[in-house]
Design an enzyme around this catalytic site. Sequence first.
Site, PDB file in Angstrom:
ATOM      1  N   GLU A  73       5.580  -3.680   0.501  1.00  0.00           N
ATOM      2  CA  GLU A  73       5.776  -3.165  -0.850  1.00  0.00           C
ATOM      3  C   GLU A  73       5.032  -1.849  -0.893  1.00  0.00           C
ATOM      4  O   GLU A  73       3.804  -1.822  -0.762  1.00  0.00           O
ATOM      5  CB  GLU A  73       5.219  -4.115  -1.922  1.00  0.00           C
ATOM      6  CG  GLU A  73       5.660  -3.680  -3.302  1.00  0.00           C
ATOM      7  CD  GLU A  73       4.678  -4.007  -4.407  1.00  0.00           C
ATOM      8  OE1 GLU A  73       3.680  -4.702  -4.166  1.00  0.00           O
ATOM      9  OE2 GLU A  73       4.910  -3.535  -5.523  1.00  0.00           O
ATOM     10  N   CYS A  99       2.047   0.637  -8.531  1.00  0.00           N
ATOM     11  CA  CYS A  99       3.132   1.229  -7.722  1.00  0.00           C
ATOM     12  C   CYS A  99       4.405   1.352  -8.535  1.00  0.00           C
ATOM     13  O   CYS A  99       5.221   2.216  -8.277  1.00  0.00           O
ATOM     14  CB  CYS A  99       3.372   0.465  -6.429  1.00  0.00           C
ATOM     15  SG  CYS A  99       2.716  -1.157  -6.382  1.00  0.00           S
ATOM     16  N   GLY A 125       0.843  -1.202   0.000  1.00  0.00           N
ATOM     17  CA  GLY A 125       0.000   0.000   0.000  1.00  0.00           C
ATOM     18  C   GLY A 125       0.868   1.238   0.000  1.00  0.00           C
ATOM     19  O   GLY A 125       2.041   1.195  -0.385  1.00  0.00           O
ATOM     20  N   GLY A 165       2.501   2.549   5.422  1.00  0.00           N
ATOM     21  CA  GLY A 165       3.634   1.733   5.853  1.00  0.00           C
ATOM     22  C   GLY A 165       4.257   2.279   7.135  1.00  0.00           C
ATOM     23  O   GLY A 165       4.612   1.523   8.045  1.00  0.00           O
TER      24      GLY A 165
HETATM   25  P1  ADP Z   1      -4.491   2.607  -1.019  1.00  0.00           P
HETATM   26  O1  ADP Z   1      -4.591   4.027  -1.388  1.00  0.00           O
HETATM   27  O2  ADP Z   1      -3.835   1.739  -2.006  1.00  0.00           O
HETATM   28  O3  ADP Z   1      -5.778   2.039  -0.464  1.00  0.00           O
HETATM   29  P2  ADP Z   1      -3.512   2.367   1.630  1.00  0.00           P
HETATM   30  O4  ADP Z   1      -2.116   2.246   2.109  1.00  0.00           O
HETATM   31  O5  ADP Z   1      -4.375   3.437   2.209  1.00  0.00           O
HETATM   32  O6  ADP Z   1      -3.402   2.537   0.097  1.00  0.00           O
HETATM   33  O7  ADP Z   1      -4.307   1.017   1.816  1.00  0.00           O
HETATM   34  C1  ADP Z   1      -3.747  -0.235   1.552  1.00  0.00           C
HETATM   35  C2  ADP Z   1      -4.292  -1.199   2.570  1.00  0.00           C
HETATM   36  O8  ADP Z   1      -3.878  -0.793   3.859  1.00  0.00           O
HETATM   37  C3  ADP Z   1      -5.815  -1.279   2.617  1.00  0.00           C
HETATM   38  O9  ADP Z   1      -6.209  -2.620   2.759  1.00  0.00           O
HETATM   39  C4  ADP Z   1      -6.162  -0.480   3.847  1.00  0.00           C
HETATM   40  O10 ADP Z   1      -7.364  -0.924   4.435  1.00  0.00           O
HETATM   41  C5  ADP Z   1      -4.979  -0.772   4.743  1.00  0.00           C
HETATM   42  N1  ADP Z   1      -4.726   0.251   5.765  1.00  0.00           N
HETATM   43  C6  ADP Z   1      -4.944   1.576   5.694  1.00  0.00           C
HETATM   44  N2  ADP Z   1      -4.609   2.189   6.843  1.00  0.00           N
HETATM   45  C7  ADP Z   1      -4.143   1.232   7.691  1.00  0.00           C
HETATM   46  C8  ADP Z   1      -3.644   1.212   9.021  1.00  0.00           C
HETATM   47  N3  ADP Z   1      -3.542   2.328   9.751  1.00  0.00           N
HETATM   48  N4  ADP Z   1      -3.271   0.039   9.557  1.00  0.00           N
HETATM   49  C9  ADP Z   1      -3.358  -1.095   8.837  1.00  0.00           C
HETATM   50  N5  ADP Z   1      -3.827  -1.152   7.582  1.00  0.00           N
HETATM   51  C10 ADP Z   1      -4.219  -0.014   6.999  1.00  0.00           C
END
Ligand code: ADP
Length: 443
Positions: A259, A293, A237, A242
């Site tokens: 990643e 990405c 994500g 991250g």
């Molecule tokens: P995108 O814009 O690709 O959704 P994110 O990083 O926001 O990118 O989301 C990728 C994944 O991370 C999603 O499954 C989202 O639910 C999860 N996610 C977002 N915030 C958190 C967090 N604070 N802790 C754990 N997972 C998260």
Amino acid sequence: MATIATPPTTYQTKILIGDQWRDSVSGKTFSTINPATEEVIAEVAEGDAADIDLAVTAARNAFESGPWASMDARDRGMLLMKLADLMEARLEELAALETLDNGKPISDARAADLPLAIDCLRYYGGWADKIQGATIPIRGNYFCYTRREPVGVCGQIIPWNFPILMAAWKWGPALAAGKTVVMEPDEQTPLTCLRIAELAFEAGFPPGVINVVPGFGPTAGASLVKHPNVDKIAFTGEHHTGKIIMKDAAATLKRLTFELGGKSPNIVFADANLDDAVAGAEFGLFFNQGQCCCAGSRLFVEDSVHDEFVERVVERAKERVVGNPFDGDTTQGPQVDQAQMEKILGFIEKGKEQGADCLIGGSRVGDQGYFIEPTVFDNVTDDMDIAQHEIFGPVMNILRFKDVDEVIERSNRTMFGLAAAVWTSDVTKAHRIASEVRAGTVW
Ligand code: ADP
């Protein structure tokens, strides 16, 4: 004239814990939206901390006792192969479901997402019985060896851009190694992950080995990261997320595999085969609506071929077919949601304000569905926002360069380091780029 595919009409929308498909403990649901029409496809059970806790318990039990814990590695591999076979047999259904939930053209889902996911599961299925340790000669009368052991329960958090492929990338290696998993698919695109979890049952994976909890990142995702009974988190994500995950995982010292984002240089030298370079630049940026990405989102073009290259790449961008993703002729569908569309349009405005030349595109297409015109900016400079930040949309940014030292230095002027590409007929130059541009993958 290509035919229009038919979207599926029934969906799995519940949470998978152990061998049960359940409503969320809170009873809450969220809507998953068709990005091409903005209509609600289905209401999906919204997991949070309570559901994650149940899923982790199921995964822990399956890891420690029961058929999975004692299964031969070869049989684990066979289950992955079986799942791949079931997905292959339902390729059209799964491709259509992915297109419905994500908006990607059906032709891409058929030709890329599904075959790659199936290949990935087969590849890791083959690894299951080839995970080896080492024997280590040491001083004295000792027999010293290492064994590779599954880490335990793996929390897996995936984004919306390649939902089924991301699930395969995460399940394949984890299950081949004998872990059990709790997956949190992104709230924009939960449907294919839930469907392949159904197929995993049909393949014969024991209950608790695969658990799927759709929900939101700050609730479901974060509680998975913080859970003391989860041994590892695998996350794909945004880099901001991250950072949050790294902090949240510190309290329980979890292992992490990430990643994250990119702003990858795609470098075209004057000695390249320009037909290939133009086609590669188009694919490298516009594929998947720019939502990759590793998109080649900083397109460096050598001065002496710049004008010809730009003219040709613009012609190709104009030929892209934006529209109904179920139409087999469509090459560009909608962005995944309104927030992404608005973010991309915001970057386009910034590009114009900061002085880049918008050669084509630059606007939303129509007023229903999150479609954006294929957009090409020329005369982009390194300091502009469109050259610095991940746009994650169909926005090509062309930067000029004069020589190889300069382009290497400018390529590395970024906080990212995910991918890079080079187009040249000089193999020496190509290897130099591969070694001096700091990127995990160089094409
Ligand atoms: P995108 O814009 O690709 O959704 P994110 O990083 O926001 O990118 O989301 C990728 C994944 O991370 C999603 O499954 C989202 O639910 C999860 N996610 C977002 N915030 C958190 C967090 N604070 N802790 C754990 N997972 C998260």
